[in-house]
Design a protein around this motif. Structure first.
Motif, PDB file in Angstrom:
ATOM      1  N   HIS A  42       0.852  -1.202   0.158  1.00 55.89           N
ATOM      2  CA  HIS A  42       0.020  -0.041  -0.071  1.00 55.89           C
ATOM      3  C   HIS A  42       0.857   1.354  -0.007  1.00 55.89           C
ATOM      4  N   ILE A  43       0.247   2.367  -0.216  1.00 59.41           N
ATOM      5  CA  ILE A  43       1.037   3.646  -0.386  1.00 59.41           C
ATOM      6  C   ILE A  43       1.742   4.038   1.167  1.00 59.41           C
ATOM      7  N   GLY A  44       2.951   4.447   0.886  1.00 60.67           N
ATOM      8  CA  GLY A  44       3.775   4.662   1.906  1.00 60.67           C
ATOM      9  C   GLY A  44       4.595   5.634   1.621  1.00 60.67           C
ATOM     10  N   VAL A  45       4.934   6.526   2.690  1.00 61.45           N
ATOM     11  CA  VAL A  45       6.127   7.757   2.420  1.00 61.45           C
ATOM     12  C   VAL A  45       7.383   7.173   3.260  1.00 61.45           C
ATOM     13  N   LEU A  46       8.146   6.483   2.333  1.00 58.25           N
ATOM     14  CA  LEU A  46       9.271   5.792   2.964  1.00 58.25           C
ATOM     15  C   LEU A  46      10.669   6.708   3.363  1.00 58.25           C
ATOM     16  N   VAL A  47      10.423   8.132   2.681  1.00 55.28           N
ATOM     17  CA  VAL A  47      11.615   8.831   2.864  1.00 55.28           C
ATOM     18  C   VAL A  47      11.530   9.518   4.349  1.00 55.28           C
ATOM     19  N   PHE A  48      10.289   9.662   4.843  1.00 52.87           N
ATOM     20  CA  PHE A  48      10.078   9.974   6.239  1.00 52.87           C
ATOM     21  C   PHE A  48      10.567   8.881   7.253  1.00 52.87           C
ATOM     22  N   PHE A  49       9.965   7.721   6.708  1.00 51.95           N
ATOM     23  CA  PHE A  49      10.248   6.507   7.498  1.00 51.95           C
ATOM     24  C   PHE A  49      11.705   6.105   7.526  1.00 51.95           C
ATOM     25  N   GLU A  50      12.347   6.237   6.634  1.00 52.37           N
ATOM     26  CA  GLU A  50      13.892   5.865   6.490  1.00 52.37           C
ATOM     27  C   GLU A  50      14.670   6.552   7.290  1.00 52.37           C
ATOM     28  N   ARG A  51      14.347   7.731   7.789  1.00 44.26           N
ATOM     29  CA  ARG A  51      15.190   8.625   8.898  1.00 44.26           C
ATOM     30  C   ARG A  51      15.381   8.249   9.957  1.00 44.26           C
ATOM     31  N   ALA A  88       6.228   1.592  12.390  1.00 41.11           N
ATOM     32  CA  ALA A  88       5.232   0.821  11.736  1.00 41.11           C
ATOM     33  C   ALA A  88       3.972   0.515  12.444  1.00 41.11           C
ATOM     34  N   VAL A  89       4.063   0.205  13.628  1.00 37.73           N
ATOM     35  CA  VAL A  89       2.978  -0.197  14.424  1.00 37.73           C
ATOM     36  C   VAL A  89       1.987   1.225  14.480  1.00 37.73           C
ATOM     37  N   LEU A  90       2.537   2.243  14.725  1.00 35.67           N
ATOM     38  CA  LEU A  90       1.716   3.478  15.044  1.00 35.67           C
ATOM     39  C   LEU A  90       1.263   3.548  13.729  1.00 35.67           C
ATOM     40  N   PHE A  91       1.676   3.487  12.516  1.00 34.49           N
ATOM     41  CA  PHE A  91       1.212   3.756  11.264  1.00 34.49           C
ATOM     42  C   PHE A  91      -0.016   2.735  11.155  1.00 34.49           C
ATOM     43  N   ASP A  92       0.108   1.461  11.477  1.00 39.15           N
ATOM     44  CA  ASP A  92      -0.679   0.618  11.445  1.00 39.15           C
ATOM     45  C   ASP A  92      -1.771   0.773  12.144  1.00 39.15           C
ATOM     46  N   VAL A  93      -1.795   1.325  13.248  1.00 36.96           N
ATOM     47  CA  VAL A  93      -2.845   1.522  14.238  1.00 36.96           C
ATOM     48  C   VAL A  93      -3.723   2.859  13.507  1.00 36.96           C
ATOM     49  N   LEU A 114      -4.510  -5.429   8.264  1.00 30.49           N
ATOM     50  CA  LEU A 114      -3.597  -4.914   9.153  1.00 30.49           C
ATOM     51  C   LEU A 114      -3.096  -5.170  10.319  1.00 30.49           C
ATOM     52  N   ALA A 115      -4.243  -5.705  11.156  1.00 35.14           N
ATOM     53  CA  ALA A 115      -3.762  -6.176  12.427  1.00 35.14           C
ATOM     54  C   ALA A 115      -3.017  -7.738  12.435  1.00 35.14           C
ATOM     55  N   LEU A 116      -3.114  -8.363  11.374  1.00 32.42           N
ATOM     56  CA  LEU A 116      -2.300  -9.699  11.107  1.00 32.42           C
ATOM     57  C   LEU A 116      -0.896  -9.226  10.977  1.00 32.42           C
ATOM     58  N   VAL A 117      -0.830  -8.265   9.908  1.00 38.70           N
ATOM     59  CA  VAL A 117       0.587  -7.966   9.131  1.00 38.70           C
ATOM     60  C   VAL A 117       1.295  -7.069  10.335  1.00 38.70           C
ATOM     61  N   ALA A 118       0.607  -6.342  11.261  1.00 37.11           N
ATOM     62  CA  ALA A 118       1.256  -5.593  12.350  1.00 37.11           C
ATOM     63  C   ALA A 118       1.635  -6.539  13.346  1.00 37.11           C
ATOM     64  N   VAL A 119       0.969  -7.509  13.805  1.00 39.43           N
ATOM     65  CA  VAL A 119       1.431  -8.717  14.708  1.00 39.43           C
ATOM     66  C   VAL A 119       2.505  -9.227  14.189  1.00 39.43           C
ATOM     67  N   HIS A 120       2.631  -9.742  13.219  1.00 47.50           N
ATOM     68  CA  HIS A 120       3.639 -10.343  12.379  1.00 47.50           C
ATOM     69  C   HIS A 120       4.931  -9.519  12.408  1.00 47.50           C
ATOM     70  N   ASP A 121       4.803  -8.309  12.046  1.00 44.91           N
ATOM     71  CA  ASP A 121       5.888  -7.370  11.979  1.00 44.91           C
ATOM     72  C   ASP A 121       6.569  -6.992  13.333  1.00 44.91           C
ATOM     73  N   PHE A 122       5.869  -6.968  14.201  1.00 47.82           N
ATOM     74  CA  PHE A 122       6.012  -6.549  15.599  1.00 47.82           C
ATOM     75  C   PHE A 122       6.986  -7.867  16.279  1.00 47.82           C
ATOM     76  N   PHE A 123       6.114  -9.054  16.117  1.00 47.22           N
ATOM     77  CA  PHE A 123       6.750 -10.149  16.930  1.00 47.22           C
ATOM     78  C   PHE A 123       7.864 -11.046  15.918  1.00 47.22           C
ATOM     79  N   ALA A 124       8.157 -10.646  14.811  1.00 45.42           N
ATOM     80  CA  ALA A 124       8.948 -11.494  14.134  1.00 45.42           C
ATOM     81  C   ALA A 124      10.311 -11.477  14.634  1.00 45.42           C
ATOM     82  N   GLY A 125      11.071 -12.675  14.826  1.00 41.13           N
ATOM     83  CA  GLY A 125      12.263 -12.778  15.020  1.00 41.13           C
ATOM     84  C   GLY A 125      13.294 -12.191  14.664  1.00 41.13           C
TER      85      GLY A 125
END
Length: 172
Positions: free
Chosen positions: A76-85, A95-100, A150-161
């Motif tokens: 989905h659309i995202g602004v990575l320039v801000f995120f990568e800083r 990422a969790v904040l954006f998902d919420v 969104l909930a499932l992807v956020a859980v995966h990204d947050f708890f991934a090893g």
């Protein structure tokens, strides 16, 4: 916690498998409907005017449902320039904040979409004279799928090893 991430990813893939096939089925119906509309208008001597209206609603349903597929693949659309800083440790929380925020947005769309559907059953389409509530149901249904993804992807990204959110692996 890795087990939770794997289960969330598995659920996300299962939901996405269903939604992708539903979108393909809607696309097939859309193509057949448009071809039928062309045949009826220029070749066959039939007065079928519903094809244009049906094509419109099929396209809207397909586009709305495809949003959850984009969320599931983090396309989905995202602004990575801000995120990568930010440093990698903060990116996970960002990422969790954006998902919420996105979850809240789609939850609002679901909430207001229910009222939209209810009011739609009191109105009728111009050509086919069916209640507009049926085509309008695509809005809350798509919002539910997007919230789930969104909930499932956020859980995966947050708890991934590996400690790296999927948004860190996205390239433009």
């Amino acid at each position: 916690m890795d087990l939770l991430a794997k289960r969330a990813s598995l659920m996300s893939r299962r939901i996405n498998w269903f939604v992708e096939r539903l979108c393909v089925a809607l696309m097939v119906l859309l193509v057949l409907d448009v071809w039928l509309g062309v045949l009826v208008r220029y070749v066959l001597p039939l007065d079928w005017t519903f094809t244009e209206e049906l094509a419109r609603y099929l396209m809207i349903w397909m586009a709305l449902l495809a949003v959850s597929c984009g969320v599931a693949h983090r396309e989905h659309i995202g602004v990575l320039v801000f995120f990568e800083r930010f440093p990698p440790s903060m990116r996970k929380w960002l990422a969790v904040l954006f998902d919420v925020i996105a979850f809240a947005f789609f939850a609002l769309i679901f909430f207001y979409g229910i009222g939209f559907v209810e009011r739609g059953f009191g109105r009728y389409t111009m050509i086919a004279q069916i209640p507009k509530g049926w085509p309008f149901m695509g809005v809350p249904i798509a919002a539910v799928f997007a919230c789930c993804q969104l909930a499932l992807v956020a859980v995966h990204d947050f708890f991934a090893g590996d400690g790296v959110a999927a948004a860190d692996r996205v390239e433009i």
